[in-house]
Design a protein around this motif. Sequence first.
Motif: not given
Lengths: 124, 141
Positions: B66-72
Motif C-alpha cells: 500500500x502506498x501513501x494516499x497522495x502517491x497515486x
Amino acid sequence: MNGALLVAAGAAVGAPLRYLTDRAVRARRDPLLPWGTFAANLLGSAVLGLVTGAVQAHGASPQLQLLVGTGFCGALTTYSTFSYETLRLAESGARRWAAVNVAGSLTAGLAAVYAGWGLAGLIG
Amino acid sequence: MKGAVREAEILAVVALGGVLGAEARYGLGLLWPTPVASFPWTTLLVNALGCLVIGVFLVAITEGRPAHRLLRPFFGTGVLGGFTTFSTYCLDLHRLFEAHQPGLAVGYLAGTLAAALGAVGLGAAGTRRLLAVRRAGGAAA
C-alpha cells in the motif's frame, strides 16, 4: 513568455481539471465504461483542434499553442489512464466493452479535433 | 473542513505532477520534433512509455505494498496523465489525413494503439509476476 512556463501554466490547470471531471462523472454514472477519461479526452481534443486551427490557419499567436495546446490540452487528456482502464475492462471479462471504449474514444477524439478545427475556421 | 484540505492537497499534487509530466513531453518534443506530414514517433513513444509505467505503477500500488494516499494522484493522475496525451494523438491523425497520408495515418492510429495497450499489459503482467515471486520467496524464508 518562456515556452516551458507557458506549458507549465496550461498543465497546472489541465491535469486538475481531468481529475475533477473524472470525479464528477463517477459520482453520476454507473462506472461500467470509464466516462470520466472519455469526457476529458473529448474536451481536450476539441480544444486542441480549435487552438491549432486558430494558430496554423488563422494567424493566432504560437504562444497560445504552447499554453493551451501542449500544456492545457496535453495534461487534460491522457493515453495512460485510457489504456489502463481499457486493460481493466478486458481483464474483468468485459472484452466487448474494452473494444467499445477504444473505438468510441478514437472516433470521438478524432471527430472532436475536426469539429474544433472547423470552428476555428468559422471564428477566424 | 478536513475533507476540503484533503481535496486541496490532491488537486495540488495532481497539478504539480501534471506540470512535471507535461514538461517532460514538451522537452522530448523539442529534442525530437516531428517534421510536417511525417510519422509522429515522439508522441507514439511518449504514449507507449507512459502506458508501460502506469501498468507497473498501478499494479504495484493496488496489488503490492500500500502506498501513501497522495502517491497515486501525484504520479498516476498527475505525472503520467500529464506526460501522455490523447489530444495530440488525435491531432496528429488529423494532420496526416489532411496531408494526404492515409497510410501513415492508419499506421499511426493502429501502431499507437498496439504499442500503448501492449505496453500497459506488459507492465501490469510483469509486475504481477514479480509480486508473485516475492510472495513465494517471502513464504519460503
